[in-house]
Design a protein around this motif. Structure first.
Motif, mmCIF file in Angstrom:
data_model
loop_
_atom_site.group_PDB
_atom_site.id
_atom_site.type_symbol
_atom_site.label_atom_id
_atom_site.label_comp_id
_atom_site.label_asym_id
_atom_site.label_seq_id
_atom_site.Cartn_x
_atom_site.Cartn_y
_atom_site.Cartn_z
ATOM 1 N N TYR A 151 -8.399 -2.342 7.772
ATOM 2 C CA TYR A 151 -8.098 -1.675 6.591
ATOM 3 C C TYR A 151 -9.397 -0.852 6.027
ATOM 4 O O TYR A 151 -10.716 -1.229 6.290
ATOM 5 C CB TYR A 151 -8.204 -2.588 5.462
ATOM 6 N N VAL A 152 -9.077 0.400 5.534
ATOM 7 C CA VAL A 152 -10.044 1.373 5.303
ATOM 8 C C VAL A 152 -9.949 1.450 3.775
ATOM 9 O O VAL A 152 -9.126 1.803 3.128
ATOM 10 C CB VAL A 152 -10.053 2.545 6.121
ATOM 11 N N ASP A 201 -2.075 5.715 12.278
ATOM 12 C CA ASP A 201 -0.567 5.929 12.847
ATOM 13 C C ASP A 201 -0.463 6.909 14.088
ATOM 14 O O ASP A 201 0.291 7.519 14.594
ATOM 15 C CB ASP A 201 0.047 6.809 11.944
ATOM 16 N N LEU A 241 -7.622 8.666 6.684
ATOM 17 C CA LEU A 241 -8.212 7.728 5.465
ATOM 18 C C LEU A 241 -9.937 8.082 5.455
ATOM 19 O O LEU A 241 -10.375 8.317 6.361
ATOM 20 C CB LEU A 241 -8.079 6.371 5.660
ATOM 21 N N ALA A 267 -4.375 -3.648 7.159
ATOM 22 C CA ALA A 267 -3.287 -3.095 6.770
ATOM 23 C C ALA A 267 -2.149 -3.221 7.604
ATOM 24 O O ALA A 267 -2.408 -3.320 8.790
ATOM 25 C CB ALA A 267 -3.368 -1.479 6.335
ATOM 26 N N ASN A 309 -2.502 11.124 7.035
ATOM 27 C CA ASN A 309 -2.710 10.040 8.315
ATOM 28 C C ASN A 309 -4.303 10.150 8.355
ATOM 29 O O ASN A 309 -4.795 9.704 9.525
ATOM 30 C CB ASN A 309 -2.113 10.604 9.312
ATOM 31 N N ALA A 319 -8.482 4.037 12.951
ATOM 32 C CA ALA A 319 -8.457 2.727 12.452
ATOM 33 C C ALA A 319 -7.808 1.737 13.453
ATOM 34 O O ALA A 319 -6.832 2.003 13.682
ATOM 35 C CB ALA A 319 -7.544 2.681 11.041
ATOM 36 N N VAL A 336 3.770 -0.678 4.367
ATOM 37 C CA VAL A 336 2.439 -1.103 4.638
ATOM 38 C C VAL A 336 1.953 -1.783 3.655
ATOM 39 O O VAL A 336 2.060 -1.627 2.316
ATOM 40 C CB VAL A 336 1.628 0.295 4.776
ATOM 41 N N THR A 382 -6.373 8.388 0.963
ATOM 42 C CA THR A 382 -6.025 9.221 2.245
ATOM 43 C C THR A 382 -6.649 10.601 1.787
ATOM 44 O O THR A 382 -7.169 10.987 0.789
ATOM 45 C CB THR A 382 -4.597 9.531 2.218
ATOM 46 N N LEU A 405 0.927 -1.321 -0.064
ATOM 47 C CA LEU A 405 0.057 -0.132 -0.222
ATOM 48 C C LEU A 405 0.883 1.264 -0.012
ATOM 49 O O LEU A 405 0.195 2.408 -0.400
ATOM 50 C CB LEU A 405 -0.853 0.066 1.235
ATOM 51 N N GLY A 406 2.056 1.159 0.651
ATOM 52 C CA GLY A 406 2.877 2.461 0.572
ATOM 53 C C GLY A 406 4.067 2.297 1.277
ATOM 54 O O GLY A 406 4.241 1.063 2.110
ATOM 55 N N LYS A 407 4.912 3.366 1.392
ATOM 56 C CA LYS A 407 6.058 3.103 2.331
ATOM 57 C C LYS A 407 6.473 4.316 2.932
ATOM 58 O O LYS A 407 6.169 5.454 2.248
ATOM 59 C CB LYS A 407 7.326 2.973 1.112
ATOM 60 N N GLY A 408 6.454 4.280 4.433
ATOM 61 C CA GLY A 408 6.642 5.713 5.051
ATOM 62 C C GLY A 408 8.109 5.560 5.712
ATOM 63 O O GLY A 408 9.039 4.715 5.456
ATOM 64 N N THR A 449 -3.691 -2.893 11.341
ATOM 65 C CA THR A 449 -5.126 -1.912 11.677
ATOM 66 C C THR A 449 -5.934 -2.358 10.533
ATOM 67 O O THR A 449 -5.509 -2.983 9.601
ATOM 68 C CB THR A 449 -4.482 -0.702 11.391
ATOM 69 N N LYS A 500 1.671 -2.841 8.821
ATOM 70 C CA LYS A 500 2.774 -1.904 8.920
ATOM 71 C C LYS A 500 4.226 -2.794 9.185
ATOM 72 O O LYS A 500 4.227 -3.417 10.412
ATOM 73 C CB LYS A 500 2.891 -0.821 9.763
HETATM 74 P P1 AMP Z 1 1.830 5.350 5.780
HETATM 75 O O1 AMP Z 1 3.223 4.645 5.963
HETATM 76 O O2 AMP Z 1 1.219 5.128 7.286
HETATM 77 O O3 AMP Z 1 1.972 6.883 5.203
HETATM 78 O O4 AMP Z 1 0.949 4.499 4.896
HETATM 79 C C1 AMP Z 1 1.321 4.365 3.767
HETATM 80 C C2 AMP Z 1 -0.050 4.081 2.829
HETATM 81 O O5 AMP Z 1 -0.658 2.889 3.418
HETATM 82 C C3 AMP Z 1 -1.000 5.376 3.140
HETATM 83 O O6 AMP Z 1 -0.794 6.181 2.378
HETATM 84 C C4 AMP Z 1 -2.268 4.686 2.902
HETATM 85 O O7 AMP Z 1 -2.717 4.597 1.723
HETATM 86 C C5 AMP Z 1 -2.168 3.235 3.200
HETATM 87 N N1 AMP Z 1 -2.610 2.755 4.680
HETATM 88 C C6 AMP Z 1 -2.074 2.773 5.750
HETATM 89 N N2 AMP Z 1 -2.894 2.346 6.831
HETATM 90 C C7 AMP Z 1 -4.000 1.893 6.186
HETATM 91 C C8 AMP Z 1 -5.215 1.504 6.586
HETATM 92 N N3 AMP Z 1 -5.487 0.988 7.991
HETATM 93 N N4 AMP Z 1 -6.062 1.183 5.655
HETATM 94 C C9 AMP Z 1 -5.956 1.597 4.438
HETATM 95 N N5 AMP Z 1 -4.938 1.946 3.860
HETATM 96 C C10 AMP Z 1 -3.770 2.169 4.787
#
Ligand code: AMP
Length: 525
Positions: free
Chosen positions: A95-96, A156, A146, A43, A144, A77, A31, A100, A23-26, A93, A45
């Motif tokens: 999933y939504v 988060d 959704l 989701a 942060n 979430a 994630v 965002t 879904l992404g990388k923070g 967590t 992490k």
């Molecule tokens: P983050 O590292 O927290 O910025 O998360 C990266 C991406 O994962 C976010 O931009 C969201 O699109 C996705 N994401 C994180 N948590 C959730 C969640 N609980 N449900 C759906 N998408 C999520």
């Protein structure tokens, strides 16, 4: 949601969860979209391995993950599982299935007043629940939040504290998103629940106007303005302006508490699906549909035969990525999305204009103006010096014809340069290229492969059509070029500086992945 296939070497399983996609990388790690053994979507992490090696980080993660699991409330979430002892600690967590807030506004513009009011109520209630668990979010920002079908969800919480005091940030790197940090956070003073209220005010300004209250440029300038300047709230709808301004008070004690915010806007809280504009609801519907098809795309990995040792975070995937890369062949000739052409009545457009999607535009072309100017000069020079050059009588006609052709090509170039730029809409039906009322459709079920080719200013969207489908041809208003059996149909980021180009290219890749997951080929370049 920006869903990407898993890469080779990424885990296929974390704890009891089967990973479906990334879904992404923070800053903390990656994630993943995942399914529990009982079929719940979550989701997950997963912490970066370098952070996982820091014993202090692990200790903080353990503590904050435990507190996060106690946070209740409707608009957070829920943290459903965590393993701080794993080789790479992870946290799952709820999933939504929505974008965002940042994505929703970036793609569709500021949200309507009613939605922002509902957002204020939902986020205030979420902060109330977070603070009741003795946590301070510390990084409430549009990325942060959704946007769920029935209301917003804050993500988060707790995690931000782990990151804000991690060894990585102790080295002087600024943690977080400056425009949404409170003045006390920016100055490094004591941070309490009121700091989150300041961030809430900033998030609401972004939702209502598309920009933060302290602008979007340079970190240092923004940090200065957060502490010293008044926020820009003039564009916020009048009904919400006093509330937002109060949240953005410089002194923490002057800001309202979440309960006080609810007293003002609680009645406007999210009510069913009506809280969102149609375009955002459409995005959520698409995500939900995509999610339902995930299990068809991802080959199920067998459940483990024996209980797993508790310290093992995941099994690394062997070279084959578990999500098959998009096919290159016309196997994708069927609709890539349930709402594509074949489900439409005969005679309906294949690529609907009103079907929401991502829109791209080319600028006017200064290159074409320069070409026209050069050609006119050349033609004038040749014509003016016709007396000075000795030309045989029979070659004179050819000379004048040549000058005429030059002038004509200059005029055509000027007309093209003055025409409004090309517009490309990418939606779940296909590509819609248009210019001043003229348009061309390239439905996904005619495409076997699509992607970005070239680099720098020369990046272009190229399509390869399915067998039996004619390739797009050049017309006077839309010039296309062949490319290794495919056709280049739209330049990306042909105008603007390096960052604009990179941003446009990223947006384009995201749009192609989102709307044409079966035919998008991310490996083209
Ligand atoms: P983050 O590292 O927290 O910025 O998360 C990266 C991406 O994962 C976010 O931009 C969201 O699109 C996705 N994401 C994180 N948590 C959730 C969640 N609980 N449900 C759906 N998408 C999520």
């Amino acid at each position: 949601m920006d869903v990407q296939p898993l890469l080779a070497g990424e885990p296929s399983r974390v704890g009891d969860y089967r990973l479906l996609a990334r879904l992404g990388k923070g800053s903390m790690g990656s994630v993943y979209l995942a399914r529990s053994r009982g079929g719940r979507t979550v989701a997950v992490k997963v912490v970066r391995s370098d952070l996982a090696e820091d014993p202090q980080f692990r200790e903080r993660f353990r503590r904050e993950a435990a507190i996060s699991r106690t946070v209740g409330g409707f608009w957070t979430a829920a943290v459903v599982d965590a393993d701080p002892e794993a080789e790479q600690p992870w946290l799952a967590t709820e999933y939504v299935p929505g974008p965002t807030l940042h994505q929703a506004v970036a793609e569709n513009g500021p949200l309507p007043e009613q939605t922002v009011g509902a957002l204020a109520a939902g986020l205030a209630e979420a902060l109330g629940a977070i603070h009741a668990a003795d946590l301070v979010h510390r990084d409430l920002k549009p990325a942060n939040v959704l946007i769920g079908p029935d209301g917003p969800r804050v993500i988060d919480f707790g995690i931000s504290r782990v990151m804000s005091s991690s060894a990585m940030t102790a080295t002087g790197t600024f943690f977080g998103t400056p425009g949404y940090f409170s003045p006390e956070q920016t100055e490094g003073s004591e941070v309490g629940p009121a700091s989150d209220v300041f961030s809430l005010g900033a998030v609401l300004v972004f939702a209502a106007t598309g920009h933060g209250p302290f602008g979007e440029d340079g970190t240092v300038a923004m940090l200065y303005r957060v502490v010293n300047s008044e926020p820009e709230v003039g564009d916020v709808p009048a009904s919400l302006r006093p509330l937002v301004a109060a949240c953005l008070a410089k002194k923490p004690a002057e800001r309202p508490t979440p309960t006080m915010i609810l007293d003002r806007v609680g009645g406007a809280g999210p009510q069913g699906r009506q809280w969102l504009p149609a375009q955002v609801t459409a995005l959520i519907d698409e995500n939900t549909t995509r999610l339902q098809s995930m299990d068809e795309v991802v080959p199920a990995t067998p459940e483990p035969q024996s209980p797993r040792p508790p310290t093992r975070a995941y099994d690394p995937v062997l070279p084959e990525p578990p999500v098959a890369p998009p096919p290159r062949q016309a196997e994708a000739a069927g609709p890539s999305h349930p709402r594509t052409a074949s489900s439409k009545p005969a005679g309906a457009p294949l690529v609907r204009k009103d079907n929401p999607g991502a829109v791209f535009r080319t600028g006017r072309r200064s290159g074409a103006v320069a070409y026209a100017a050069m050609v006119f000069l050349l033609a004038y020079g040749a014509y003016a010096s016709r007396g000075a050059i000795e030309i045989a009588e029979n070659a004179r006609v050819i000379f004048l014809l040549g000058v005429g052709c030059l002038v004509l090509s200059g005029v055509l170039s000027l007309v093209r340069a003055l025409l409004p730029g090309l517009r490309l809409k990418v939606n779940s039906d296909g590509l819609l290229v248009s210019r001043v009322g003229l348009s061309r459709q390239i439905p996904w079920n005619h495409v076997s492969r699509v992607g970005l080719v070239g680099s720098g200013k020369k990046q272009t969207v190229a399509v390869w059509v399915a067998a039996g489908t004619p390739a797009p041809r050049s017309t006077w208003w839309h010039r296309v070029r062949g490319y290794h059996g495919g056709t280049k149909v739209f330049p990306v980021g042909s105008t603007g500086g390096l960052w604009t180009r990179r941003w446009q290219a990223k947006r384009m890749r995201d749009a192609l992945y989102r709307y044409a997951p079966r035919v998008y080929d991310a490996r083209l370049l």
